[in-house]
Design a protein around this motif. Structure first.
Motif, PDB file in Angstrom:
ATOM      1  N   TYR A 228       0.667  -1.046  -0.070  1.00  0.00           N
ATOM      2  CA  TYR A 228      -0.081   0.009  -0.028  1.00  0.00           C
ATOM      3  C   TYR A 228       0.901   1.302   0.022  1.00  0.00           C
ATOM      4  O   TYR A 228       0.600   2.144  -0.850  1.00  0.00           O
ATOM      5  CB  TYR A 228      -1.051   0.170   1.120  1.00  0.00           C
ATOM      6  CG  TYR A 228      -1.781   1.299   1.157  1.00  0.00           C
ATOM      7  CD1 TYR A 228      -3.008   1.561   0.524  1.00  0.00           C
ATOM      8  CD2 TYR A 228      -1.337   2.461   1.829  1.00  0.00           C
ATOM      9  CE1 TYR A 228      -3.541   2.604   0.518  1.00  0.00           C
ATOM     10  CE2 TYR A 228      -1.874   3.581   1.924  1.00  0.00           C
ATOM     11  CZ  TYR A 228      -3.288   3.744   1.320  1.00  0.00           C
ATOM     12  OH  TYR A 228      -3.714   4.916   1.370  1.00  0.00           O
ATOM     13  N   PHE A 229       1.798   1.231   0.772  1.00  0.00           N
ATOM     14  CA  PHE A 229       2.931   2.290   0.888  1.00  0.00           C
ATOM     15  C   PHE A 229       3.299   2.765  -0.369  1.00  0.00           C
ATOM     16  O   PHE A 229       3.787   3.910  -0.879  1.00  0.00           O
ATOM     17  CB  PHE A 229       3.629   2.210   2.049  1.00  0.00           C
ATOM     18  CG  PHE A 229       3.043   2.381   3.427  1.00  0.00           C
ATOM     19  CD1 PHE A 229       2.111   3.367   3.648  1.00  0.00           C
ATOM     20  CD2 PHE A 229       3.524   1.506   4.353  1.00  0.00           C
ATOM     21  CE1 PHE A 229       1.771   3.285   5.164  1.00  0.00           C
ATOM     22  CE2 PHE A 229       3.066   1.378   5.722  1.00  0.00           C
ATOM     23  CZ  PHE A 229       1.832   2.526   5.841  1.00  0.00           C
ATOM     24  N   PHE A 230       3.909   1.677  -1.079  1.00  0.00           N
ATOM     25  CA  PHE A 230       4.519   1.830  -2.423  1.00  0.00           C
ATOM     26  C   PHE A 230       3.657   2.247  -3.355  1.00  0.00           C
ATOM     27  O   PHE A 230       3.987   3.355  -4.188  1.00  0.00           O
ATOM     28  CB  PHE A 230       5.344   0.550  -2.864  1.00  0.00           C
ATOM     29  CG  PHE A 230       6.710   0.397  -2.133  1.00  0.00           C
ATOM     30  CD1 PHE A 230       7.621   1.370  -2.323  1.00  0.00           C
ATOM     31  CD2 PHE A 230       6.866  -0.739  -1.564  1.00  0.00           C
ATOM     32  CE1 PHE A 230       8.816   0.833  -1.817  1.00  0.00           C
ATOM     33  CE2 PHE A 230       8.153  -1.131  -1.080  1.00  0.00           C
ATOM     34  CZ  PHE A 230       9.167   0.084  -1.175  1.00  0.00           C
ATOM     35  N   THR A 231       2.550   1.755  -3.360  1.00  0.00           N
ATOM     36  CA  THR A 231       1.352   2.093  -4.472  1.00  0.00           C
ATOM     37  C   THR A 231       0.624   3.344  -4.445  1.00  0.00           C
ATOM     38  O   THR A 231       0.322   3.946  -5.426  1.00  0.00           O
ATOM     39  CB  THR A 231       0.729   0.972  -4.757  1.00  0.00           C
ATOM     40  OG1 THR A 231      -0.004   0.337  -3.704  1.00  0.00           O
ATOM     41  CG2 THR A 231       1.565  -0.081  -5.491  1.00  0.00           C
ATOM     42  N   GLN A 232       0.272   3.509  -3.143  1.00  0.00           N
ATOM     43  CA  GLN A 232      -0.903   4.766  -2.818  1.00  0.00           C
ATOM     44  C   GLN A 232      -0.596   5.553  -1.697  1.00  0.00           C
ATOM     45  O   GLN A 232      -1.296   6.386  -1.618  1.00  0.00           O
ATOM     46  CB  GLN A 232      -2.139   4.004  -2.749  1.00  0.00           C
ATOM     47  CG  GLN A 232      -2.675   2.733  -3.634  1.00  0.00           C
ATOM     48  CD  GLN A 232      -4.011   2.627  -3.470  1.00  0.00           C
ATOM     49  OE1 GLN A 232      -4.900   3.131  -3.286  1.00  0.00           O
ATOM     50  NE2 GLN A 232      -4.180   1.253  -3.006  1.00  0.00           N
ATOM     51  N   GLY A 233       0.700   5.329  -1.013  1.00  0.00           N
ATOM     52  CA  GLY A 233       0.965   6.143  -0.078  1.00  0.00           C
ATOM     53  C   GLY A 233       1.308   7.608  -0.403  1.00  0.00           C
ATOM     54  O   GLY A 233       0.924   8.539   0.475  1.00  0.00           O
ATOM     55  N   ASP A 234       1.621   7.812  -1.752  1.00  0.00           N
ATOM     56  CA  ASP A 234       1.991   9.288  -1.861  1.00  0.00           C
ATOM     57  C   ASP A 234       0.566  10.094  -2.126  1.00  0.00           C
ATOM     58  O   ASP A 234       0.657  11.214  -2.232  1.00  0.00           O
ATOM     59  CB  ASP A 234       2.632   9.223  -3.391  1.00  0.00           C
ATOM     60  CG  ASP A 234       1.907   8.522  -4.684  1.00  0.00           C
ATOM     61  OD1 ASP A 234       1.399   7.264  -4.208  1.00  0.00           O
ATOM     62  OD2 ASP A 234       1.640   8.883  -5.673  1.00  0.00           O
ATOM     63  N   GLN A 235      -0.487   9.239  -2.491  1.00  0.00           N
ATOM     64  CA  GLN A 235      -1.805  10.187  -2.159  1.00  0.00           C
ATOM     65  C   GLN A 235      -2.134  10.737  -1.155  1.00  0.00           C
ATOM     66  O   GLN A 235      -2.646  12.084  -1.152  1.00  0.00           O
ATOM     67  CB  GLN A 235      -3.010   9.017  -3.014  1.00  0.00           C
ATOM     68  CG  GLN A 235      -2.910   8.597  -4.220  1.00  0.00           C
ATOM     69  CD  GLN A 235      -4.188   7.684  -4.454  1.00  0.00           C
ATOM     70  OE1 GLN A 235      -4.284   6.543  -4.099  1.00  0.00           O
ATOM     71  NE2 GLN A 235      -5.015   8.054  -5.276  1.00  0.00           N
ATOM     72  N   MET A 336       9.438   0.798 -11.052  1.00  0.00           N
ATOM     73  CA  MET A 336      10.123   0.447  -9.921  1.00  0.00           C
ATOM     74  C   MET A 336       9.473  -0.378  -9.011  1.00  0.00           C
ATOM     75  O   MET A 336       9.525  -1.425  -8.130  1.00  0.00           O
ATOM     76  CB  MET A 336      11.241   1.335  -9.446  1.00  0.00           C
ATOM     77  CG  MET A 336      12.344   1.731 -10.346  1.00  0.00           C
ATOM     78  SD  MET A 336      13.491   2.777  -9.667  1.00  0.00           S
ATOM     79  CE  MET A 336      12.551   4.513  -9.762  1.00  0.00           C
ATOM     80  N   VAL A 337       8.274   0.432  -8.623  1.00  0.00           N
ATOM     81  CA  VAL A 337       7.123  -0.112  -7.541  1.00  0.00           C
ATOM     82  C   VAL A 337       6.510  -1.396  -7.979  1.00  0.00           C
ATOM     83  O   VAL A 337       6.593  -2.434  -7.237  1.00  0.00           O
ATOM     84  CB  VAL A 337       6.130   1.182  -7.250  1.00  0.00           C
ATOM     85  CG1 VAL A 337       5.159   0.424  -6.659  1.00  0.00           C
ATOM     86  CG2 VAL A 337       6.846   2.064  -6.459  1.00  0.00           C
ATOM     87  N   GLY A 338       6.252  -1.381  -9.371  1.00  0.00           N
ATOM     88  CA  GLY A 338       5.765  -2.673  -9.966  1.00  0.00           C
ATOM     89  C   GLY A 338       6.782  -3.844  -9.835  1.00  0.00           C
ATOM     90  O   GLY A 338       6.501  -5.195  -9.369  1.00  0.00           O
TER      91      GLY A 338
END
Length: 412
Positions: A228-235, A336-338
Motif C-alpha cells: 500500500y505504501f509503495f503504490t498509494q501512500g503518495d496520495q 520500480m514499484v511494480g
C-alpha cells in the motif's frame, strides 16, 4: 502449466478491459469535478479507503495461500475443513475490520486533511462495502476461480460507470464519485449463482489460526502494508500537503502512472496462487515467463505513457503543463514499484518470509521518507524515484541471494 498460462493471459486481458473502464470513470469525473480540487479529493479519498481496508486484505492474502496449498497437494480433507473454517474466520475478520474502520475514519481523516464529514461518511461506506466483498473474493482466488473473478470485475466496472454517468453529472462533488465505487461491490452478488460450490464443503470447520498461520499472517500484514505504501501512500502525502490546484494536477498524473502496475497485476495474482500451491520449485520456468511478461508490460506501458502523455491527460480533461511534467518521474517510479511488488509476491508465495518482511519495512521507510520530505509537488517528485530505486536495489539483492541458495523453499 498450459492452464497457468491460460489463466494468466485470460485474467490479465479481462482485467485490462476492466481497467480501461475504470479510466473511463476517471475521464468522467475529471470533466465533471472540474473545480475546487474535487477531482483530486475524490481520488485521494478512494486511496484512503484502501488504507482503512487493509486488515481484511492482509487476512485474505494469508488465507488464499493456504487454500491454494492444500488444493494443489490434493489434501481434500484439510482443504474442506479449512474452507469451512475460513468462512467463519473471514466473517469475524470482516466484522472486526468494520469496527476498525468506524473507529479510525474520523481521526485519520482529520490528520490527512479530509475536512468534510459527508466525505468521510462516503469513505466509510466504501470501506465497509469493500470489506464484505473481500470475504467472497478470497475464497475464489484461493480456489483459482479466475474466470469468475474476471467476470465479476467487468460487471463491477459496468455498475460503477452506470452510476457515475448519471449521479456525478447531477451532483458534481467528490462524495458522489466515492459512492460510485461503493456500487461496484454489488457485482459480488453474482457469486450467489455459485453458492452450491461453496456449500459442498461439509467437513467439520478447522480454524486456520494456529502458530504457523499466525506467523504467516504477520508477514502478510507487513507485505500488505508495504504494498500500500509503495503504490498509494503518495496520495495521502499529497492530500496532507498540497494545495487544491496541485492535488488535481497530481491526481491526474498519478492515476495514469499507477495504471502501469495495476494493469499487469493480474499476472501476479495468478502467480501467487500457483506458487503457493507449488512451493518446492515445480513450474518455476513457466512462472518466470509470466514474471518476464509482467516486466515487459511495465516497461512497455511506461514508454507508451510518456510518449502519449498529452493524449492520455486529454482523455481525463486534465492536460495541464503541471500534470504533464509529473508524468515522467511518476512513470519511472511506478515501474520500480511494480518490480518491487513482483519480487514481494514471489517471496510471500514461496514462504521466503524474511524477504517479505524486508519488503514491508522498505515500504514503510519509503512512505515515511515521502511524508517527511515531499511537502510540495517538486519535492515529492524528486524524492519518489530515488527512494523507490534504493528500495528496489536492496530487495533485489536479497531476492537474488535467496534464489541462489540450494533449497530456499521449505517443503509443502
Amino acid at each position: 502449466m498450459n492452464q497457468l498460462w491460460r489463466s494468466g493471459i485470460i485474467f490479465t486481458a479481462v482485467s485490462f478491459l476492466a481497467g480501461a473502464g475504470n479510466y473511463v470513470f476517471q475521464a468522467i469525473i475529471g470533466r465533471q469535478l472540474a473545480h475546487n480540487g474535487e477531482f483530486g479529493l475524490a481520488n485521494n479519498t478512494i486511496g484512503f479507503t484502501a488504507f482503512l481496508g487493509l486488515p481484511l486484505a492482509i487476512a485474505t492474502t494469508a488465507i488464499t495461500h493456504y487454500i491454494a496449498r492444500f488444493k494443489s497437494s490434493g489434501d481434500h480433507a484439510r482443504l474442506e475443513g479449512l474452507l469451512a473454517g475460513c468462512r467463519r474466520s473471514l466473517l469475524r475478520l470482516t466484522v472486526a475490520g468494520s469496527v476498525f474502520a468506524i473507529v479510525l475514519v474520523k481521526p485519520l481523516g482529520l490528520f490527512f486533511h479530509f475536512q468534510r464529514t459527508s466525505l468521510m461518511l462516503a469513505a466509510l461506506l466504501c470501506v465497509l462495502a469493500g470489506l464484505w466483498s473481500s470475504y467472497a473474493t478470497a475464497l475464489c482466488q484461493g480456489l483459482a476461480w479466475f474466470k469468475r473473478l474476471a467476470g465479476i470485475s467487468l460487471l463491477a466496472v459496468g455498475l460503477r460507470l452506470a452510476f457515475c454517468e448519471g449521479a456525478v453529472r447531477i451532483w458534481p462533488v467528490a462524495e458522489t464519485a466515492v459512492l460510485a465505487t461503493v456500487l461496484m461491490v454489488l457485482a459480488n452478488l453474482v457469486l450467489l449463482f455459485w453458492k452450491k460450490d461453496f456449500q459442498q464443503f461439509h467437513a467439520r470447520p478447522v480454524s486456520p489460526w494456529n502458530r504457523e498461520f499466525a506467523g504467516y499472517f504477520l508477514v502478510s500484514a507487513a507485505c500488505g502494508l508495504g504494498g500500500y505504501f509503495f503504490t498509494q501512500g503518495d496520495q495521502l502525502v499529497a492530500q496532507r500537503y498540497f494545495s487544491l490546484v496541485d492535488r488535481d494536477a497530481y491526481a491526474a498524473a498519478e492515476r495514469l502512472a499507477v495504471a502501469l502496475p495495476m494493469t499487469v497485476s493480474p499476472l501476479l495474482t495468478v502467480i501467487f496462487t500457483h506458487r503457493s500451491g507449488h512451493p518446492a520449485g515445480q513450474g518455476r520456468r513457466e512462472q518466470f515467463k509470466l514474471l518476464g511478461l509482467y516486466g515487459l508490460g511495465l516497461g512497455g506501458g511506461a514508454v507508451a505513457l510518456i510518449l502519449l502523455r498529452a493524449f492520455c491527460l486529454n482523455l481525463l480533461g486534465r492536460n495541464t503543463p503541471a500534470a504533464g511534467a509529473m508524468i515522467v518521474p511518476l512513470a519511472g517510479t511506478m515501474v520500480m514499484v511494480g518490480l518491487l511488488q513482483a519480487f514481494a509476491v514471489w517471496s510471500l508465495a514461496s514462504r521466503w518470509l524474511k524477504l517479505a518482511l524486508l519488503y514491508g519495512g522498505l515500504g514503510l521507510a519509503y512512505w515515511i521518507t515521502l511524508l517527511c520530505l515531499g511537502q510540495s509537488p517538486a519535492a515529492l517528485l524528486r524524492v519518489m524515484p530515488l527512494a523507490a530505486g534504493l528500495a528496489l536495489v536492496i530487495l533485489l539483492a536479497g531476492w537474488w541471494a535467496t534464489l541462489r541458495r540450494p533449497d530456499p523453499i521449505p517443503p509443502a
